[in-house]
Design an enzyme around this catalytic site. Structure first.
Site, short mmCIF file in Angstrom:
data_model
loop_
_atom_site.label_atom_id
_atom_site.label_comp_id
_atom_site.label_asym_id
_atom_site.label_seq_id
_atom_site.Cartn_x
_atom_site.Cartn_y
_atom_site.Cartn_z
CG HIS A 268 -7.18 -28.86 109.59
ND1 HIS A 268 -6.53 -27.70 109.90
CD2 HIS A 268 -7.05 -29.01 108.25
CE1 HIS A 268 -6.04 -27.16 108.79
NE2 HIS A 268 -6.34 -27.93 107.78
CG HIS A 269 -3.83 -34.44 110.13
ND1 HIS A 269 -3.79 -35.78 109.82
CD2 HIS A 269 -4.18 -34.36 111.43
CE1 HIS A 269 -4.11 -36.48 110.90
NE2 HIS A 269 -4.36 -35.65 111.89
CD GLU A 270 -1.69 -26.59 106.24
OE1 GLU A 270 -2.77 -26.31 105.69
OE2 GLU A 270 -0.71 -27.02 105.59
CG HIS B 97 -7.81 -28.21 101.22
ND1 HIS B 97 -8.41 -26.98 101.19
CD2 HIS B 97 -8.81 -29.12 101.29
CE1 HIS B 97 -9.73 -27.13 101.26
NE2 HIS B 97 -10.01 -28.41 101.33
CD GLU B 98 -3.55 -26.03 100.58
OE1 GLU B 98 -4.53 -25.28 100.53
OE2 GLU B 98 -3.33 -26.79 101.53
CD GLU C 30 -4.83 -23.08 96.58
OE1 GLU C 30 -4.84 -21.94 97.08
OE2 GLU C 30 -4.83 -24.12 97.26
CD GLU D 147 -7.86 -25.50 98.42
OE1 GLU D 147 -6.69 -25.86 98.64
OE2 GLU D 147 -8.35 -24.46 98.86
CD GLU E 239 -7.92 -21.32 100.23
OE1 GLU E 239 -7.80 -21.58 101.44
OE2 GLU E 239 -7.13 -21.72 99.37
C1 NOJ Z 1 -5.39 -23.72 102.97
C2 NOJ Z 1 -6.64 -24.51 102.87
O1 NOJ Z 1 -7.14 -24.50 101.56
C3 NOJ Z 1 -7.64 -23.92 103.83
O2 NOJ Z 1 -8.89 -24.55 103.69
C4 NOJ Z 1 -7.10 -24.05 105.22
O3 NOJ Z 1 -7.98 -23.44 106.11
C5 NOJ Z 1 -5.74 -23.38 105.34
N1 NOJ Z 1 -4.86 -23.84 104.31
C6 NOJ Z 1 -5.08 -23.66 106.68
O4 NOJ Z 1 -4.78 -25.01 106.78
CA CA Z 2 -5.93 -23.80 99.51
#
Ligand code: NOJ
Ligand code: CA
Length: 706
Positions: A418-420, A488-489, A175, A507, A513
């Site tokens: 969403h799975h963070e 993402h990431e 990023e 992503e 963001e």
């Molecule tokens: C980073 C992600 O790129 C973003 O889209 C997300 O909202 C946040 N992490 C929280 O999970």
């Molecule tokens: Ca990100």
């Protein structure tokens, strides 16, 4: 002939005698392969007679657990066999930038044996009109079974001090802002850039850049270096010798410094070099997906490209709403009864608010709503103190899963899960079956995953073999549940979406963001198609209409584009999962501009790259899949630009209506981003539009048959 070559190799005849040449189907590219004086495999590549890659070495440094010390499997080879082949096939995409993809290449297969050790290594080259791919194959053999990689020794000797579009090598993140400089300047500038996001734990002296790497030579060649089909292997970074412009492979290590655990009977990812003297050909290339395995999902009818809105941008505007439900921290996930906790009162993912988004999506024909912050675990980021970082089956008390399921279904809108994971990866794998079952029970068929922070509990790297296997495993498991994935990431893509087309988007680069942290330069989106997007679709999350974040109070950031450029990104930043990222209230303020987002397709029959220069401008036209509708997006960097939009891609002899969303006369990304003009005119395949794009601006056009 084959036998003769084998015999010569066996007799240790001169390397030149064994030289092999491949010519691309149209004759523009030529690849040469032979064994050098110390019998190291070497390759070189030319384009229309110009040097692209000078003689470059190939091989590995291996370590066997039993032997302890490492040794080089890169010289003293003899050629056992060479074989040339060719293919010309066309395959159909499940979704994509075009419906059909032609795979037309020549192939060279070389079987090698290291004389001292008797160990074998095969190399397979494929030469297309738009570039070269090659991979190593470790055949099953007696003297090699399991081994570790100290390093892959693939080199790429560039022919000069090219202009490079690069981000610094880093084992854990991509990023970064993209830098543009001569190769000779990269190592001098790199520390500056790294400061912006320093994650790399053990930089080697010349550890330079990530791939996809975009280069432009002084004599006008565009060269893109990346990899295809990253499976059970670590992501490749590149070391750079700033004097000689030799780039060498640097695989992402594991936490013990091992770069790969390999078992023979396997192959490496393909190393890819895409070349042309016309930048547009780089964007039009299908080389990377052609080198990936065909689709492994038998029934793909449930995989559906989509547009979505979300309870998301409000967390970045700092307008008050948050992912978390409470400020209390004395929580054990799975054991704490959240209904007994005191809410702080500004939790974004609450039922009433989510319903507003569902209503908005239903009113405007948007397919889905992403909801972040719906589940237990957001109140504290210190993953190590918790047994379970997030629950993927327990909602916060004010997010009524069943009611939202019922309401969304009644309106014909999908909710995106969403799975963070906060990179609590072992725990995520443990919860995965329940998490996916929970999704299916509640009507979800797409998930956005996230890997913020260090990998728990193994401290592996995001780009190492262990994590690569994790991302692939999640995509594969998700397919079993008929779930689409937007990660993402994660490690940057390498065309794996051909094999798992439920892996819709990633992503894996600096996305929207960062606008909320003032972190995106005007040229960024003109470079990304040449770098990050070469590997696959990006969930860039475009569509921010209110670019002045000070309107929300705390955030002073300004989005670095005009409003129209945000529209154009729906065409230039290809993704089958495309977010309309702004707060829905901002779309209601500009319904005429929002119409473009409502109309624009997310799946295509054909793509036409009209103009492109990395770092300066990109103009792309696409035909919607299965419809007589075309969309054009043009974007520019910090300079204004006159886009020349030649509509000869339209079928001749018919009349069309074009709706043009243009920057206004006084538009400028910084001083006047919302100045836009919408006009309409009749066009034909003979029309050539000349369209002025403001500084940091764009143009978006929708075209329908009359
Ligand atoms: C980073 C992600 O790129 C973003 O889209 C997300 O909202 C946040 N992490 C929280 O999970
Ligand atoms: Ca990100």
């Amino acid at each position: 002939m084959k036998k003769l070559i084998a015999l010569l190799g066996w007799l240790g005849m001169s390397a030149a005698a064994l030289a092999q040449t491949l010519t691309s189907p149209n004759g523009n590219l030529q690849m040469d392969f032979h064994l050098s004086a110390d019998r190291t495999p070497v390759y070189s590549l030319t384009y229309k007679g110009k040097e692209v890659i000078k003689e470059s070495r190939m091989g590995f440094r291996l370590r066997l657990a039993a032997e302890g010390s490492s040794y080089e499997l890169n010289r003293d080879f003899r050629v056992l066999e060479t074989r040339q082949d060719s293919a010309d096939t066309t395959w159909e995409t499940v979704w994509g930038q075009s419906r059909l993809v032609r795979d037309h290449h020549k192939e060279l297969f070389v079987a090698l044996e290291q004389e001292k050790t008797g160990r074998r290594l095969n190399i397979r080259f494929r030469l297309f009109d738009d570039g070269l791919g090659f991979r190593y194959e470790f055949p099953v053999q007696k003297r090699l079974r399991h081994f570790m990689l100290d390093e892959e020794l693939t080199e790429c000797q560039l022919a000069g001090d090219h202009k490079a579009f690069w981000i610094p090598a880093d084992y854990d993140t991509n990023e970064f802002p993209i830098s543009t400089s001569k190769l000779s300047e990269v190592l001098r500038l790199i520390d500056e850039v790294r400061k912006e996001r320093l994650v790399c734990k053990s930089p080697t002296p010349n550890l330079a850049v990530q791939t996809p790497l975009m280069l432009k030579s002084d004599d006008g060649l565009y060269i893109n270096i990346h990899e295809a089909a990253l499976v059970n292997y670590a992501a490749m970074h590149l070391n750079l010798d700033a004097q000689t412009f030799l780039m060498s492979t640097h695989l992402t290590p594991d936490k013990n410094g091992v770069k790969g655990y390999i078992q023979t009977g396997s192959t490496t990812p393909w190393r890819t070099v895409i070349v042309s003297d016309d930048a547009r050909d780089i964007l039009a290339s299908n080389l990377i997906i052609n080198l990936n395995e065909p689709c492994k999902i038998a029934d793909t009818s449930w995989i559906k490209p989509m547009k979505f809105v979300g309870v998301w941008w409000e967390y970045f505007t700092r307008g008050g709403s948050t992912w978390s439900y409470t400020n209390q921290l004395d929580i054990t996930i799975g054991q704490t009864d959240y209904s007994q906790l005191k809410p702080h009162g500004h939790h974004g993912a609450n039922t009433a608010h989510v319903k507003e988004y569902i209503d908005f999506a239903a009113r405007h024909g948007i397919d889905a709503v992403l909801v972040e912050g719906w589940n237990e675990g957001w109140e504290d980021g210190s993953a190590y103190v918790k047994e379970v970082i997030y629950s993927f089956t327990k909602a916060y008390p004010d997010f009524d899963v069943e009611e939202i399921q019922r309401y969304a279904a009644s309106k014909g809108v999908k909710i995106i899960m969403h799975h963070e994971t906060s990179s609590s990866v072992a725990e995520y794998e443990r919860q995965l079956p329940e998490a996916f079952s929970f999704m299916k029970q509640h009507g979800y068929d797409a998930v956005k995953t996230g890997y913020v922070g260090g990998i728990i509990p193994r401290s592996e790297h995001h780009d190492g073999q262990w994590m690569v296997n994790h991302y692939n495993y999640v995509a594969e498991e998700a397919a079993k549940y008929q779930i689409m994935v937007d990660s993402h990431e994660a490690v940057r893509p390498t065309g794996m979406y051909r094999t798992y087309p439920n892996w819709m988007a990633q992503e894996s680069a600096r996305g929207t963001e960062f606008e909320s942290f003032n972190g995106i330069r005007q040229d960024h989106q003109t470079i990304l198609p040449f770098t990050r997007l070469m590997g696959g679709p990006m969930d860039y999350t475009p569509g921010i209409f209110e670019g002045d974040l000070s309107v929300y109070g705390k955030n002073k950031a300004k989005v670095g584009t005009t409003l129209v450029k945000q529209l154009a990104l729906y065409v230039t930043m290809y993704s089958p999962m495309q977010m309309a990222a702004d707060l829905y209230q901002n779309y209601e303020k500009y319904p005429d501009a929002f119409q473009f987002i409502k109309d624009v397709a997310v799946d295509w029959d054909n793509t036409y790259i009209l103009e492109a220069e990395p770092g300066d401008y990109v103009t792309i036209a696409r035909k919607a899949r299965g419809k007589n509708e075309w969309y054009v997006g043009g974007i520019t960097d910090e300079n204004s630009h006159e886009a020349v939009i030649d509509l000869s891609f339209l079928p001749a002899g018919k009349k069309y209506q074009a709706t043009i969303y243009a920057d206004g006369k006084k538009a400028h990304w910084s001083t006047n981003p919302k100045d836009y003009v919408i006009s309409s005119r009749k066009v034909t395949s003979k029309t050539v539009l000349k369209q002025r794009l403001a500084a940091g601006g764009g143009v978006a056009i929708s075209i329908r048959e009359l």
